[in-house]
Design a protein around this motif. Structure first.
Motif, short mmCIF file in Angstrom:
data_model
loop_
_atom_site.label_atom_id
_atom_site.label_comp_id
_atom_site.label_asym_id
_atom_site.label_seq_id
_atom_site.Cartn_x
_atom_site.Cartn_y
_atom_site.Cartn_z
N PHE A 137 -1.23 38.55 -17.78
CA PHE A 137 -1.26 40.00 -18.29
C PHE A 137 -0.20 40.08 -19.30
O PHE A 137 -0.25 40.87 -20.09
N ARG A 138 1.08 39.39 -18.78
CA ARG A 138 2.25 39.65 -19.49
C ARG A 138 1.88 38.93 -21.05
O ARG A 138 2.04 39.53 -22.21
N GLY A 139 1.02 37.84 -21.01
CA GLY A 139 0.83 37.00 -22.51
C GLY A 139 -0.19 38.06 -23.02
O GLY A 139 -0.14 38.06 -24.27
N ILE A 140 -1.29 38.81 -22.49
CA ILE A 140 -2.05 39.85 -23.27
C ILE A 140 -1.10 40.87 -23.93
O ILE A 140 -1.48 41.04 -25.12
N LEU A 141 -0.41 41.35 -23.28
CA LEU A 141 0.49 42.40 -23.82
C LEU A 141 1.36 41.87 -24.84
O LEU A 141 1.63 42.42 -25.95
N LYS A 143 0.76 39.30 -26.99
CA LYS A 143 -0.12 38.77 -27.93
C LYS A 143 -0.72 40.27 -28.85
O LYS A 143 -0.90 40.26 -29.99
N TYR A 144 -1.26 41.32 -28.06
CA TYR A 144 -1.83 42.41 -28.61
C TYR A 144 -0.89 43.46 -28.88
O TYR A 144 -1.55 44.26 -29.72
N CYS A 145 0.14 43.53 -28.29
CA CYS A 145 1.20 44.61 -28.60
C CYS A 145 2.49 44.01 -28.93
O CYS A 145 3.25 44.25 -28.18
N GLN A 146 2.23 43.56 -30.05
CA GLN A 146 3.61 42.61 -30.57
C GLN A 146 4.55 43.67 -30.87
O GLN A 146 5.88 43.26 -30.92
N ASP A 147 4.61 45.09 -30.91
CA ASP A 147 5.54 45.99 -31.14
C ASP A 147 6.48 46.24 -30.06
O ASP A 147 7.36 46.99 -29.95
N GLU A 152 9.70 46.63 -22.22
CA GLU A 152 8.72 47.37 -22.21
C GLU A 152 7.52 46.62 -21.52
O GLU A 152 6.83 47.43 -20.90
N VAL A 153 7.38 45.40 -22.01
CA VAL A 153 6.28 44.61 -20.99
C VAL A 153 6.64 44.63 -19.88
O VAL A 153 5.74 44.77 -18.82
N ILE A 156 5.98 47.77 -18.11
CA ILE A 156 4.26 47.82 -17.55
C ILE A 156 3.77 47.08 -16.39
O ILE A 156 3.12 47.55 -15.79
N LEU A 157 4.27 45.98 -16.64
CA LEU A 157 3.93 44.86 -15.42
C LEU A 157 4.21 45.50 -14.06
O LEU A 157 3.62 45.17 -12.95
N TYR A 158 5.55 45.94 -13.68
CA TYR A 158 6.05 46.52 -12.67
C TYR A 158 5.65 47.89 -12.27
O TYR A 158 6.00 48.41 -11.25
#
Length: 207
Positions: A137-141, A143-147, A152-153, A156-158
């Motif tokens: 899930f962290r990797g997806i964020l 990769k696709y939400c690089q800003d 912030e990542v 979202i996870l927690y």
């Protein structure tokens, strides 16, 4: 633990977990016991103890398998050649959880008791599958939400992973619960697993 080849041990454990899963389609966690599971397999109840010491350990193995299936979907999203936007990410993750209703049902149960009544090595195996979900899930964020910043990542996870514990009870409401809500005069808009998950992710990703 039964001393056999790894293949035999894995095969017999899988049969026990499959029996538990089959029973779980029509019964609740509390209603299922080791006797029921034994009767649904080719083993006696004492034989089951060679592989699992408690009912909770069998459910934990089913739980782990559900995380592994979800991980396969998350890995597919992560490894895609497409450049997904945030709306598409929310759609795909919501769709992946809609297909994992059993995972969400298990999440809505009492994890504390399930983990407390399982041996450490089985709990560690489960935690590896759970940890893999966090990593994907962290990797997806990333990769696709690089800003997004690292913080912030992490936020979202927690927020999202604890949120997952409550999706199933809100989406899968029994007739008895609906009637009680009506009698109590509580207004509630019922939504699907997909809708609840998607709406949460959109709020988290777009803030």
């Amino acid at each position: 633990m039964f001393k056999g080849t790894p293949e035999i041990i894995a095969q017999r454990r899988e049969e026990i977990v499959n029996a538990c899963e089959q029973l779980y389609q029509t019964k609740s966690f509390k209603e299922i016991n080791l006797k029921d599971i034994g009767e649904a397999t080719s083993f006696s109840r004492p034989t089951i103890y060679n592989y699992f010491h408690t009912k909770e350990e069998i459910f934990l193995a089913l739980y782990e398998r559900e995380y592994q299936k979800w991980n396969d979907e998350l890995e597919s999203i992560l490894n895609s050649d497409q450049n997904y936007n945030r709306k598409q990410i929310a759609e795909m993750i919501a769709g992946s959880l809609e297909r994992r209703a059993q995972l969400l049902r298990l999440l809505s149960m009492n994890n504390f008791d399930m983990e407390a009544n399982s041996r450490e090595e089985l709990l560690a195996s489960f935690k590896r599958a759970y940890g893999r979900s966090l990593d994907l899930f962290r990797g997806i964020l990333e990769k696709y939400c690089q800003d997004m910043s690292t913080e912030e990542v992490k936020e979202i996870l927690y927020v999202f992973f604890p949120f997952m514990f409550g999706i199933y009870p809100y989406a899968e409401v029994t007739d008895k619960q609906r009637k009680a809500m009506e009698e109590a005069g509580v207004e509630y808009n019922y939504h699907s697993i997909y809708e609840i998950t998607y709406n949460c992710l959109i709020m988290l990703l777009d803030k």
